[in-house]
Enzyme design. Structure first.
Site, PDB file in Angstrom:
ATOM      1  N   SER A 145      -4.404   1.862  -9.202  1.00 25.94           N
ATOM      2  CA  SER A 145      -5.470   2.860  -9.158  1.00 25.94           C
ATOM      3  C   SER A 145      -6.132   2.965 -10.523  1.00 25.94           C
ATOM      4  O   SER A 145      -5.477   2.802 -11.551  1.00 25.94           O
ATOM      5  CB  SER A 145      -4.860   4.224  -8.784  1.00 25.94           C
ATOM      6  OG  SER A 145      -5.795   5.274  -8.984  1.00 25.94           O
ATOM      7  N   PHE A 183       0.831  -1.218   0.000  1.00 19.44           N
ATOM      8  CA  PHE A 183       0.000   0.000   0.000  1.00 19.44           C
ATOM      9  C   PHE A 183       0.862   1.264   0.000  1.00 19.44           C
ATOM     10  O   PHE A 183       0.393   2.325  -0.392  1.00 19.44           O
ATOM     11  CB  PHE A 183      -0.873   0.050   1.266  1.00 19.44           C
ATOM     12  CG  PHE A 183      -1.934  -0.991   1.360  1.00 19.44           C
ATOM     13  CD1 PHE A 183      -1.808  -2.077   2.217  1.00 19.44           C
ATOM     14  CD2 PHE A 183      -3.091  -0.898   0.604  1.00 19.44           C
ATOM     15  CE1 PHE A 183      -2.807  -3.043   2.335  1.00 19.44           C
ATOM     16  CE2 PHE A 183      -4.093  -1.853   0.707  1.00 19.44           C
ATOM     17  CZ  PHE A 183      -3.948  -2.922   1.569  1.00 19.44           C
ATOM     18  N   LYS A 229       1.937   5.148 -10.661  1.00 18.86           N
ATOM     19  CA  LYS A 229       1.147   3.916 -10.543  1.00 18.86           C
ATOM     20  C   LYS A 229       1.320   3.079 -11.808  1.00 18.86           C
ATOM     21  O   LYS A 229       1.559   1.876 -11.775  1.00 18.86           O
ATOM     22  CB  LYS A 229      -0.331   4.229 -10.333  1.00 18.86           C
ATOM     23  CG  LYS A 229      -0.676   4.651  -8.928  1.00 18.86           C
ATOM     24  CD  LYS A 229      -0.322   3.576  -7.919  1.00 18.86           C
ATOM     25  CE  LYS A 229      -0.561   4.019  -6.510  1.00 18.86           C
ATOM     26  NZ  LYS A 229      -0.062   3.065  -5.518  1.00 18.86           N
ATOM     27  N   TYR A 251       1.812  11.364 -10.053  1.00 17.09           N
ATOM     28  CA  TYR A 251       1.270  10.321  -9.170  1.00 17.09           C
ATOM     29  C   TYR A 251       0.689   9.191 -10.018  1.00 17.09           C
ATOM     30  O   TYR A 251       1.058   8.023  -9.849  1.00 17.09           O
ATOM     31  CB  TYR A 251       0.192  10.855  -8.216  1.00 17.09           C
ATOM     32  CG  TYR A 251      -0.594   9.717  -7.617  1.00 17.09           C
ATOM     33  CD1 TYR A 251      -1.889   9.441  -8.052  1.00 17.09           C
ATOM     34  CD2 TYR A 251      -0.019   8.874  -6.677  1.00 17.09           C
ATOM     35  CE1 TYR A 251      -2.594   8.367  -7.546  1.00 17.09           C
ATOM     36  CE2 TYR A 251      -0.716   7.800  -6.162  1.00 17.09           C
ATOM     37  CZ  TYR A 251      -1.999   7.542  -6.610  1.00 17.09           C
ATOM     38  OH  TYR A 251      -2.687   6.459  -6.132  1.00 17.09           O
ATOM     39  N   LYS A 268       0.388   9.904  -2.484  1.00 22.37           N
ATOM     40  CA  LYS A 268      -0.807   9.791  -3.341  1.00 22.37           C
ATOM     41  C   LYS A 268      -1.518  11.112  -3.612  1.00 22.37           C
ATOM     42  O   LYS A 268      -2.656  11.127  -4.103  1.00 22.37           O
ATOM     43  CB  LYS A 268      -1.806   8.831  -2.708  1.00 22.37           C
ATOM     44  CG  LYS A 268      -2.331   9.284  -1.363  1.00 22.37           C
ATOM     45  CD  LYS A 268      -3.665   8.663  -1.028  1.00 22.37           C
ATOM     46  CE  LYS A 268      -4.239   9.302   0.232  1.00 22.37           C
ATOM     47  NZ  LYS A 268      -5.595   8.833   0.524  1.00 22.37           N
TER      48      LYS A 268
HETATM   49  P1  NAD Z   1      -2.419   6.671   2.759  1.00 14.19           P
HETATM   50  O1  NAD Z   1      -1.547   7.836   2.458  1.00 14.19           O
HETATM   51  O2  NAD Z   1      -3.408   6.752   3.852  1.00 14.19           O
HETATM   52  O3  NAD Z   1      -1.507   5.376   3.030  1.00 14.19           O
HETATM   53  C1  NAD Z   1      -0.261   5.210   2.422  1.00 14.19           C
HETATM   54  C2  NAD Z   1       0.731   4.924   3.543  1.00 14.19           C
HETATM   55  O4  NAD Z   1       2.017   4.712   2.994  1.00 14.19           O
HETATM   56  C3  NAD Z   1       0.855   6.096   4.550  1.00 14.19           C
HETATM   57  O5  NAD Z   1       0.587   5.634   5.839  1.00 14.19           O
HETATM   58  C4  NAD Z   1       2.294   6.570   4.391  1.00 14.19           C
HETATM   59  O6  NAD Z   1       2.842   7.014   5.624  1.00 14.19           O
HETATM   60  C5  NAD Z   1       2.974   5.310   3.862  1.00 14.19           C
HETATM   61  N1  NAD Z   1       4.191   5.552   3.066  1.00 14.19           N
HETATM   62  C6  NAD Z   1       4.332   6.383   2.008  1.00 14.19           C
HETATM   63  N2  NAD Z   1       5.594   6.340   1.550  1.00 14.19           N
HETATM   64  C7  NAD Z   1       6.273   5.442   2.336  1.00 14.19           C
HETATM   65  C8  NAD Z   1       7.615   4.971   2.382  1.00 14.19           C
HETATM   66  N3  NAD Z   1       8.554   5.431   1.534  1.00 14.19           N
HETATM   67  N4  NAD Z   1       7.951   4.046   3.320  1.00 14.19           N
HETATM   68  C9  NAD Z   1       7.013   3.580   4.203  1.00 14.19           C
HETATM   69  N5  NAD Z   1       5.722   4.009   4.226  1.00 14.19           N
HETATM   70  C10 NAD Z   1       5.365   4.926   3.297  1.00 14.19           C
HETATM   71  O7  NAD Z   1      -3.135   6.280   1.382  1.00 14.19           O
HETATM   72  P2  NAD Z   1      -4.341   5.268   1.137  1.00 14.19           P
HETATM   73  O8  NAD Z   1      -5.510   6.075   0.719  1.00 14.19           O
HETATM   74  O9  NAD Z   1      -4.458   4.307   2.257  1.00 14.19           O
HETATM   75  O10 NAD Z   1      -3.821   4.488  -0.167  1.00 14.19           O
HETATM   76  C11 NAD Z   1      -3.175   3.243  -0.034  1.00 14.19           C
HETATM   77  C12 NAD Z   1      -2.720   2.856  -1.410  1.00 14.19           C
HETATM   78  O11 NAD Z   1      -3.836   2.817  -2.306  1.00 14.19           O
HETATM   79  C13 NAD Z   1      -1.728   3.831  -2.029  1.00 14.19           C
HETATM   80  O12 NAD Z   1      -0.792   3.095  -2.794  1.00 14.19           O
HETATM   81  C14 NAD Z   1      -2.590   4.678  -2.961  1.00 14.19           C
HETATM   82  O13 NAD Z   1      -1.842   5.205  -4.040  1.00 14.19           O
HETATM   83  C15 NAD Z   1      -3.585   3.651  -3.428  1.00 14.19           C
HETATM   84  N6  NAD Z   1      -4.860   4.214  -3.865  1.00 14.19           N
HETATM   85  C16 NAD Z   1      -5.558   5.038  -3.019  1.00 14.19           C
HETATM   86  C17 NAD Z   1      -6.783   5.582  -3.457  1.00 14.19           C
HETATM   87  C18 NAD Z   1      -7.554   6.515  -2.562  1.00 14.19           C
HETATM   88  O14 NAD Z   1      -8.393   7.265  -3.079  1.00 14.19           O
HETATM   89  N7  NAD Z   1      -7.345   6.492  -1.267  1.00 14.19           N
HETATM   90  C19 NAD Z   1      -7.282   5.265  -4.709  1.00 14.19           C
HETATM   91  C20 NAD Z   1      -6.539   4.426  -5.536  1.00 14.19           C
HETATM   92  C21 NAD Z   1      -5.335   3.893  -5.093  1.00 14.19           C
HETATM   93  C1  WQD Z   2     -14.062  13.020  -6.655  1.00 16.45           C
HETATM   94  C2  WQD Z   2     -15.017  13.995  -7.340  1.00 16.45           C
HETATM   95  C3  WQD Z   2     -13.964  16.027  -8.046  1.00 16.45           C
HETATM   96  C4  WQD Z   2     -12.969  17.389  -3.999  1.00 16.45           C
HETATM   97  C5  WQD Z   2      -8.467  10.974  -6.749  1.00 16.45           C
HETATM   98  C6  WQD Z   2      -7.155  10.650  -7.422  1.00 16.45           C
HETATM   99  C7  WQD Z   2      -7.087   9.169  -7.684  1.00 16.45           C
HETATM  100  C8  WQD Z   2      -7.353   8.407  -6.409  1.00 16.45           C
HETATM  101  C9  WQD Z   2      -8.669   8.802  -5.799  1.00 16.45           C
HETATM  102  C10 WQD Z   2      -5.253   7.797  -5.444  1.00 16.45           C
HETATM  103  C11 WQD Z   2     -14.397  14.656  -8.566  1.00 16.45           C
HETATM  104  C12 WQD Z   2     -14.988  16.300  -6.949  1.00 16.45           C
HETATM  105  C13 WQD Z   2     -13.399  16.675  -5.114  1.00 16.45           C
HETATM  106  C14 WQD Z   2     -13.675  18.543  -3.600  1.00 16.45           C
HETATM  107  C15 WQD Z   2     -15.197  18.217  -5.426  1.00 16.45           C
HETATM  108  N1  WQD Z   2      -6.334   8.602  -5.455  1.00 16.45           N
HETATM  109  N2  WQD Z   2     -14.501  17.088  -5.807  1.00 16.45           N
HETATM  110  N3  WQD Z   2     -14.784  18.914  -4.330  1.00 16.45           N
HETATM  111  O1  WQD Z   2     -10.321  12.945  -8.250  1.00 16.45           O
HETATM  112  O2  WQD Z   2     -11.799  10.891  -8.502  1.00 16.45           O
HETATM  113  O3  WQD Z   2      -9.514  10.638  -7.605  1.00 16.45           O
HETATM  114  O4  WQD Z   2      -8.601  10.221  -5.546  1.00 16.45           O
HETATM  115  O5  WQD Z   2      -5.039   6.879  -6.147  1.00 16.45           O
HETATM  116  O6  WQD Z   2      -5.825   8.881  -8.205  1.00 16.45           O
HETATM  117  O7  WQD Z   2      -7.128  11.316  -8.670  1.00 16.45           O
HETATM  118  O8  WQD Z   2     -11.259  11.744  -6.224  1.00 16.45           O
HETATM  119  O9  WQD Z   2     -12.368  12.596  -4.193  1.00 16.45           O
HETATM  120  O10 WQD Z   2     -10.598  14.039  -5.321  1.00 16.45           O
HETATM  121  O11 WQD Z   2     -12.836  13.722  -6.420  1.00 16.45           O
HETATM  122  O12 WQD Z   2     -16.193  18.594  -6.083  1.00 16.45           O
HETATM  123  O13 WQD Z   2     -13.323  19.240  -2.592  1.00 16.45           O
HETATM  124  O14 WQD Z   2     -15.334  15.033  -6.419  1.00 16.45           O
HETATM  125  O15 WQD Z   2     -14.023  17.013  -9.066  1.00 16.45           O
HETATM  126  O16 WQD Z   2     -15.429  14.817  -9.520  1.00 16.45           O
HETATM  127  P1  WQD Z   2     -10.770  11.627  -7.748  1.00 16.45           P
HETATM  128  P2  WQD Z   2     -11.722  13.062  -5.451  1.00 16.45           P
END
Ligand code: NAD
Ligand code: WQD
Length: 343
Positions: free
Chosen positions: A128, A84, A157, A153, A88
């Site tokens: 993602s 994870f 990925k 970012y 991000k």
């Molecule tokens: P998050 O930031 O809450 O968790 C990521 C964790 O990784 C954090 O706790 C951070 O401290 C740790 N981290 C970052 N770099 C590190 C390093 N070099 N060494 C050790 N730890 C490190 O994010 P999340 O929302 O839980 O996302 C988890 C994964 O899912 C990420 O890879 C993110 O890109 C991916 N993802 C998240 C979303 C989302 O919207 N939350 C959507 C798609 C994909």
């Molecule tokens: C959702 C919708 C915005 C904030 C992002 C990253 C993606 C993944 C998930 C890591 C969109 C709208 C948002 C606000 C708003 N992260 N919005 N007001 O953009 O789909 O995806 O997070 O992997 O890589 O791009 O998620 O929650 O930012 O936005 O109107 O204050 O809400 O325009 O339509 P998004 P989001």
């Protein structure tokens, strides 16, 4: 499954990682966590221990420190890795590309090298939906082209996926599952674990939750002139616990396969920004103030998942709806108005 060794959960103190750690432990897995705490707090591990009644071996360092990573593999019998850990924040990545590439790619390469040195060959990667870029068609299925990402970012990925696909071709006895998450939201039903972003939330739903609890004045609706049913952005929101459970299904699958496969984790449903605001109002019983503002650069109007491969290959399907997501998120936000900070 401790006789089968432990699952190493990198980024396990983060939003998705902490919820997955809870589900893994409650499914009988032994878990070891590594997290640098660059975007999380130790409190989330303490909460996970409280929920599961289990002490969780956790190591707090940057995975770019390869020697420390090797020491964890020497101390624990690691059977598989769920990766994870990542930076991000899309907007931040545009201004700090080297930090994002060094971190997000460097830690994956370190992990692969240390896994190889220790004979560990099962790897589940947090990818993602962002790797799909602009939709050629919707819903996104896993055959859709990838790589047309517009920010460092998202590219990190995609590059990570390419690294894992190439490594898989060179090491056919390794097993990789690349899980492409859509929009994870929500919190653990206990209200003790949830999303606690640092600073002002970039994402919609934690922002709405902070408006509801009075930490922020109103929701900024970023664009209402999209070609969507109400003009606002449309996404596939997925309960974080459904997402966590999807990792258990992937762990079971990875035992029975070779090679590298990408699988969407989404619901196949979609909701607009205004629909999410309304759903949250229903959950919290309050009006949520919002203002219509300009579009955010780089945002797509609409995307959502075709989740059928997850169902056929993993036997996984999301079971929680938007009402569950908002109710669980509201419970967490009410119980923790300032996130984990107050501890
Ligand atoms: P998050 O930031 O809450 O968790 C990521 C964790 O990784 C954090 O706790 C951070 O401290 C740790 N981290 C970052 N770099 C590190 C390093 N070099 N060494 C050790 N730890 C490190 O994010 P999340 O929302 O839980 O996302 C988890 C994964 O899912 C990420 O890879 C993110 O890109 C991916 N993802 C998240 C979303 C989302 O919207 N939350 C959507 C798609 C994909
Ligand atoms: C959702 C919708 C915005 C904030 C992002 C990253 C993606 C993944 C998930 C890591 C969109 C709208 C948002 C606000 C708003 N992260 N919005 N007001 O953009 O789909 O995806 O997070 O992997 O890589 O791009 O998620 O929650 O930012 O936005 O109107 O204050 O809400 O325009 O339509 P998004 P989001």
């Amino acid at each position: 499954m401790s006789d089968k060794g432990s699952v190493l959960v990198t980024g396990g103190a983060g939003f998705v990682g902490s919820h997955t750690t809870v589900e893994l432990i409650q499914a009988g897995y032994s878990v070891v966590v590594i997290d640098s705490l660059i975007n999380s707090r130790k409190e989330s591990i303490a909460r996970a221990e409280e929920i599961t009644g289990t002490k969780i071996p956790a190591y707090y360092f940057d995975i770019l420190e390869k020697e420390k990573l090797q020491q964890v593999f020497e101390k624990h019998r690691i059977n598989s890795v769920i990766h994870f850990a990542s930076l991000k924040a899309v907007g931040v990545s545009v201004h700090t590309p080297l930090i994002y590439y060094k971190n997000n790619l460097g830690i994956t390469i370190n992990l692969l090298e240390v896994m190889r040195e220790n004979g560990v060959k099962k790897f589940i990667f947090s990818s993602s939906a962002t790797v799909y870029g602009d939709p050629h068609y919707l819903p996104f299925d896993e055959k859709h082209p990838v790589g047309n990402c517009t920010n460092p970012y998202g590219k990190s990925k995609f590059f990570n996926e390419e690294i894992l696909r190439d490594f898989s071709l060179a090491n056919p006895d390794w097993k990789f599952i690349l899980l492409r998450y859509f929009n994870p939201v929500g919190a653990h039903k206990s209200g003790r674990l949830g999303e606690d972003p640092m600073g002002i939330p970039n994402n919609l739903t934690p922002y709405i939750a902070q408006v509801a609890v009075g930490r922020l004045p109103y929701v900024r609706v970023l664009g209402n002139d999209y070609d969507t049913r109400d003009g606002t952005g449309v996404r596939d929101y997925l309960h974080v616990v459904d997402l966590a459970v999807g990792h258990i299904a992937a762990l079971e699958k990875v035992e029975k396969m070779n090679g590298c496969m990408a699988i969407n984790l989404g619901t196949g449903k979609n909701h607009s920004v205004l629909e999410m605001v309304a759903a949250f109002e229903k959950a919290c019983g309050k009006k949520i103030p919002y203002k219509l503002e300009a579009r955010r650069d780089g945002d797509l109007p609409t995307f959502y998942a075709n989740p059928s491969l997850a169902e056929s290959e993993l036997g996984w399907k999301a079971i929680r709806g938007v009402d569950d997501m908002c109710a669980d998120m509201w419970k967490f936000q009410q119980m923790n108005p300032n996130g984990y900070a107050e501890n």
